[in-house]
Design an enzyme around this catalytic site. Structure first.
Site, PDB file in Angstrom:
ATOM      1  N   SER A 141       0.863  -1.181   0.000  1.00  0.00           N
ATOM      2  CA  SER A 141       0.000   0.000   0.000  1.00  0.00           C
ATOM      3  C   SER A 141       0.901   1.233   0.000  1.00  0.00           C
ATOM      4  O   SER A 141       2.068   1.153   0.412  1.00  0.00           O
ATOM      5  CB  SER A 141      -0.886   0.005   1.256  1.00  0.00           C
ATOM      6  OG  SER A 141      -1.489   1.268   1.470  1.00  0.00           O
ATOM      7  N   TYR A 154      -1.511  -0.206  10.686  1.00  0.00           N
ATOM      8  CA  TYR A 154      -1.588  -0.588   9.267  1.00  0.00           C
ATOM      9  C   TYR A 154      -0.354  -0.117   8.509  1.00  0.00           C
ATOM     10  O   TYR A 154       0.241  -0.878   7.724  1.00  0.00           O
ATOM     11  CB  TYR A 154      -2.857  -0.005   8.656  1.00  0.00           C
ATOM     12  CG  TYR A 154      -3.041  -0.334   7.198  1.00  0.00           C
ATOM     13  CD1 TYR A 154      -3.334  -1.632   6.786  1.00  0.00           C
ATOM     14  CD2 TYR A 154      -2.932   0.657   6.217  1.00  0.00           C
ATOM     15  CE1 TYR A 154      -3.514  -1.933   5.444  1.00  0.00           C
ATOM     16  CE2 TYR A 154      -3.111   0.357   4.876  1.00  0.00           C
ATOM     17  CZ  TYR A 154      -3.402  -0.944   4.496  1.00  0.00           C
ATOM     18  OH  TYR A 154      -3.568  -1.238   3.171  1.00  0.00           O
TER      19      TYR A 154
END
Length: 258
Positions: A141, A154
């Site tokens: 990501s 995250y």
């Protein structure tokens, strides 16, 4: 580009990006194993691929469980004969301000995103090295390349995926196996819709206002489509991509360069 004769495993393949990756790999000629925890989802994806004339199998697997990963790897080889391409797509997201971030949530996201990538890579890489050809592609990501508010766990997990990618790429550089990460910004998937719902719940914004916040992170003013991620993965699988190794490729509409 043809992947005829190649054999691939896609984790987290039951929906969203993973399902798109399975379709793209099969469409390019690869035989594909679709792996995830939810049997109904992966069976549906595999059935659609078979209906389209492709070779596809569904294998249920919790990629955070070392024993389950080893079983999945053995079954994948039994079904396919070998595995040339591994796409570590399984993962999950979450958000919380630091003072509300629990150790349980921290560990959950590290395990789901980073440990799963390690376990699957460890299971499949040795045979690729032995054969002298392989492609390992980790779906990370842009959160693995930069920080943002409320996503400490995250972001740490995806940074771990990127760091792991670079280290293993260096280790295997002379083997014929490449290891790369693909780092999209928000993609139009259920995961993003879940993020929108969390923003609505925690901020009181409308659903459209919350979605607009995520869209604004892309200078192109849109969410990334799953097929755009699949296109990059296919390109990395090509024989001509053998010089691309240890890279973290952003798909963010130019956000980091803006």
């Amino acid at each position: 580009m043809s992947l005829e004769g190649r054999c691939a495993v896609v984790t987290g393949g039951g929906r969203g990006i993973g399902a798109a990756l399975a379709r793209a790999l099969a469409g390019a000629g690869a035989s594909v194993v679709v792996a995830a925890r939810t049997r109904e989802q992966i069976e549906a994806v595999a059935a659609l691929l078979r209906d389209a004339g492709h070779t596809a199998f569904a294998i249920q697997c919790d990629v955070t469980d070392p024993d389950a990963v080893e079983r999945m790897a053995r079954e994948a080889v039994e079904r396919l004969g070998r595995v040339d391409i591994l796409v570590n797509n399984a993962g999950g997201a979450g958000s919380a301000p630091l003072h509300r971030l629990t150790l349980e949530e921290w560990n959950r996201l590290l395990t789901l995103n980073a440990t799963s990538t390690f376990l699957c890579t460890r299971a499949f890489a040795p045979a690729m090295v032995e054969r002298g050809w392989g492609r390992i592609i980790n779906i990370a990501s842009v959160a693995g390349l930069m920080g943002a508010r409320y996503i400490a766990a995250y972001a740490a997990a995806k940074h771990a995926v990127v760091g792991f990618t670079r280290a293993v790429a260096a280790e295997l550089a002379a083997s014929g196996v490449t290891v790369n990460a693909v780092c999209p910004t928000y993609v139009d998937t259920d995961l993003t819709r879940e993020a929108v719902a969390r923003i609505v719940e925690k901020t009181g914004l409308t659903e459209q206002e919350a979605r607009d916040r995520l869209v604004a992170m892309n200078p192109q003013g849109r969410l990334i489509e799953v097929d755009e991620v699949a296109h990059v993965v296919l390109a990395l699988c090509a024989d001509g991509a053998r010089g691309i190794n240890g890279q973290a490729i952003a798909i963010d509409g130019g956000a980091r360069g803006a």
